[in-house]
Write an enzyme that holds these catalytic residues in place. Structure first.
Site, PDB file in Angstrom:
ATOM      1  N   GLU B  47       8.540   4.031   8.191  1.00  0.00           N
ATOM      2  CA  GLU B  47       7.498   4.898   7.664  1.00  0.00           C
ATOM      3  C   GLU B  47       7.169   5.945   8.694  1.00  0.00           C
ATOM      4  O   GLU B  47       6.692   5.643   9.780  1.00  0.00           O
ATOM      5  CB  GLU B  47       6.249   4.091   7.336  1.00  0.00           C
ATOM      6  CG  GLU B  47       6.408   3.344   6.044  1.00  0.00           C
ATOM      7  CD  GLU B  47       5.659   2.051   6.093  1.00  0.00           C
ATOM      8  OE1 GLU B  47       4.569   2.021   6.663  1.00  0.00           O
ATOM      9  OE2 GLU B  47       6.198   1.072   5.583  1.00  0.00           O
ATOM     10  N   ASP B  58      -7.122   4.563   9.076  1.00  0.00           N
ATOM     11  CA  ASP B  58      -6.465   4.116  10.303  1.00  0.00           C
ATOM     12  C   ASP B  58      -7.452   3.819  11.414  1.00  0.00           C
ATOM     13  O   ASP B  58      -8.494   4.445  11.523  1.00  0.00           O
ATOM     14  CB  ASP B  58      -5.469   5.177  10.772  1.00  0.00           C
ATOM     15  CG  ASP B  58      -4.250   5.193   9.878  1.00  0.00           C
ATOM     16  OD1 ASP B  58      -3.586   4.152   9.776  1.00  0.00           O
ATOM     17  OD2 ASP B  58      -3.979   6.233   9.258  1.00  0.00           O
TER      18      ASP B  58
END
Lengths: 393, 257
Positions: B47, B58
């Site tokens: 990814e 995140d």
């Protein structure tokens, strides 16, 4: 065309809920319940009672005689500065704390820039005995020490946002992350008409008390519920959303949103989102925001910490794009001078955010019979240091 | 129905190791050497993170790498240029993971077209809502043979998991716990129960677990119930302290302890 929200959570093409799946259950729970809860008689009763007895509403609609004489028009000030905690922000936090209680939440988080929303949140958490955590950019913590102290005195924990540019947008990111990490017991009290649906609509509805009061107060004074102009400053846009709310669909009332031009719209140090922004996604909402060509969100600037946000709420993006509201930008200098002028003509020291709205009279001519309502969103106590430094008082 | 490298890979009889990293980190031009070394080191799928200034889902490690990559000068255009010849040397599935705004600004169709041209197999866009995707972009993704990967979390309702399974083609990205990336250390009973619960649903799409996987223990635990696992923050921490040539040391520790 409607200027209010549609049943999919959009104002025109703006709004929606652009959120990661981790936030979906929380936001969905709120979306499914907020209108139902707000319509409950016991909710309404408690909300109205607290606004009256605790916040001090209704806030006066004051005819500013000397200011009106100077600019040869009829100027009314909606005195949100007289609310408990010193600004309109508390209307929303009272509403959301009652919402959180009914959703069974026991832990409250919030973001704050200048600290006004943080203080308003810490205040209602103290009132209800709920745990309160306020995220604030590390840089803002340093420049807004008195509000940090107020939050601590009210029992809140102030957590510094250390990521990114360490200001309001990063504090918002951190609050959202906290919510992802605490999906069950926590309610996130967003401070403006921003964020994923239903936040912009929910916050606008809590702030709508402002225009509701303007309607009947004006009826008493001028025998009409409709001013010719309603003027408010816009950062994220909650005080403007409240002042505009009951006039949105009535186009005989002109709406003016005043943004912070900072050191000038084209100076590179500005927060005038309507002039500098493009459509995009910020904090879960499709709206206008300041960004690079590559879609990275940029850091705004204004002398007023409350207007220092790189986006506007989706309602305002729609009001701008549809032309329903006129958008004007005011520089730091123009705002500071207008703040001093109000202080000396009317004996009212305004918040620097509100001073931006007051600076309109140098940009725009009104007719002698025009009824002009300005939402005086907050008082200037928190800004004294800025005023002192600026005017060398 | 798209049948690309991701689908082929998912058919292999093994647990899959997928690695996430931020493009343009630690140095701007490290993107391609990292991808090449990951493949050589036994990684099954990659990814590639498209850096964003405000990555909501995140944690601090990935945000810091994202911020550094932006400082290094990464842009969507530069990333596409870096990847332009990637299929001459790399054959494992490549997925771009990025937030919606940079993709929106590039132009969604232009973005998809470019992905197909390069040989990107799928996209993970955490803040693109499913209803918006279905209404406006599904046909476009399919036209450019891109698999859109959806996430589920421990809080996702059974009804919604079934819905996500019905619209997925490839795998489901299973977020291990209620958290942002990089925040967990080891899986407890709560997670194991959740892993089992999902395994028992017998979904048509295999699941790959992400968030909180950092070593052989957590990799083994996660893949006991699923097809594979995704590692992000732990790999970024490795990159911050070690060299690209040593990536095999990192993957060996994950795969073989």
């Amino acid at each position: 065309m409607t200027y209010n929200i549609n049943n999919k959570g959009y104002y025109g093409e703006f709004g929606g809920a652009y959120i990661p799946e981790m936030l979906y259950p929380n936001v969905e729970e709120l979306r499914q319940n907020y209108l139902k809860i707000m319509a409950e008689p016991s909710f309404k009763q408690e909300f109205d009672q607290l606004l009256k007895d605790y916040v001090g509403r209704p806030s006066p609609l004051y005819f500013a005689k000397r200011l009106s004489e100077k600019y040869n028009t009829k100027i009314y000030l909606k005195r949100e500065d007289l609310n408990h905690t010193g600004a309109h922000k508390v209307n929303n936090t009272i509403g959301q704390i009652l919402m959180a209680q009914r959703l069974g939440k026991t832990r409250i988080i919030a973001e704050t820039g200048a600290g006004q929303h943080g203080v308003a949140t810490a205040t209602v958490c103290a009132l209800m005995g709920l745990k309160c955590i306020v995220y604030m950019g590390e840089i803002d913590i340093a420049r807004q020490a008195p509000n940090v102290a107020r939050m601590k005195m009210l029992g809140a924990e102030v957590r510094p946002a250390l990521s990114g540019s360490r200001t309001l947008k990063d504090a918002t990111n951190e609050a959202i992350r906290d919510w992802i990490n605490n999906p069950v017991d926590t309610h996130y009290i967003i401070g403006s008409v921003v964020g994923p649906h239903p936040y912009p609509d929910m916050v606008a509805r809590f702030q709508a008390v402002v225009s509701k009061e303007i309607q009947w107060q004006l009826k008493d004074k001028e025998n009409t519920t409709k001013p010719d102009y309603v003027i408010a400053c816009v950062g994220g846009g909650s005080n403007a959303a409240g002042a505009f709310y009951h006039y949105l669909e009535d186009t005989s009332v002109n709406l003016i949103a005043v943004e912070a031009a900072g050191k000038g719209v084209n100076s590179g140090e500005s927060a005038a989102t309507s002039a500098l922004g493009r459509e995009g996604i910020i904090h879960g909402s499709k709206t206008l925001l300041m960004q690079t060509n590559d879609g990275q969100i940029t850091e705004p600037y204004s002398i007023s910490a409350g207007l220092d946000y790189p986006g506007v709420g989706p309602m305002h993006a729609h009001l701008f794009k549809s032309g329903r509201a006129e958008f004007i930008s005011i520089t730091d200098d123009e705002a500071m001078i207008a703040g001093l002028e109000l202080s000396q003509l009317e004996g009212i020291i305004p918040a620097i955010e509100s001073s931006h709205a007051l600076a309109i009279f140098d940009q725009k001519q009104f007719k002698p019979n025009d009824i002009v309502v300005i939402n005086l969103s907050g008082r200037g106590d928190k800004d004294l240091k800025n005023y002192i430094d600026y005017f060398k008082l | 129905m798209i049948m690309n490298r991701i689908n082929q890979k998912l058919k292999e009889d093994k647990k899959l190791l997928s690695i996430y990293f931020s493009a343009g980190y630690p140095s701007l031009n490290d993107t391609v050497p990292i991808i090449q070394n990951l493949e050589k080191s036994g990684v099954d799928m990659i990814e590639i993170g498209l850096p964003f200034s405000d990555p909501l889902a995140d944690g601090p490690t990935i945000q810091a790498s994202s911020t550094q990559a932006l400082k290094n000068g990464i842009t969507t255009e530069i990333l596409f240029n870096q990847l332009k010849d990637i299929r001459e040397t790399v054959s494992i599935p490549l997925i771009i993971m990025g937030y919606f705004n940079p993709i929106l600004q590039y132009g969604i169709e232009a973005f998809c077209e470019k992905c197909q041209e390069i040989g990107i197999d799928g996209l993970i866009i955490p803040d693109l809502p499913i209803d918006v995707y279905n209404e406006y972009y599904k046909a476009m993704f399919e036209k450019y043979e891109l698999i859109n990967v959806f996430l589920i979390t421990p809080q996702t309702s059974v009804e919604r998991i079934n819905f996500i399974d019905s619209i997925s083609n490839g795998f489901i990205y299973m977020v291990s716990s209620a958290s942002v990336t990089g925040s967990s250390s080891g899986f407890g009973d709560e997670q194991t129960t959740y892993f089992k619960r999902i395994a028992n649903m017998k979904l048509k799409n295999p699941q790959i677990i992400g968030f909180g996987i950092s070593n052989n223990d957590t990799f083994t635990q996660a893949t006991q119930y699923t097809k594979g696992a995704i590692i992000g923050s732990a790999f970024i921490k490795f990159l911050a302290n070690d060299s690209i040539e040593n990536i095999r040391n990192f993957t060996n520790k994950i795969l073989y302890n």
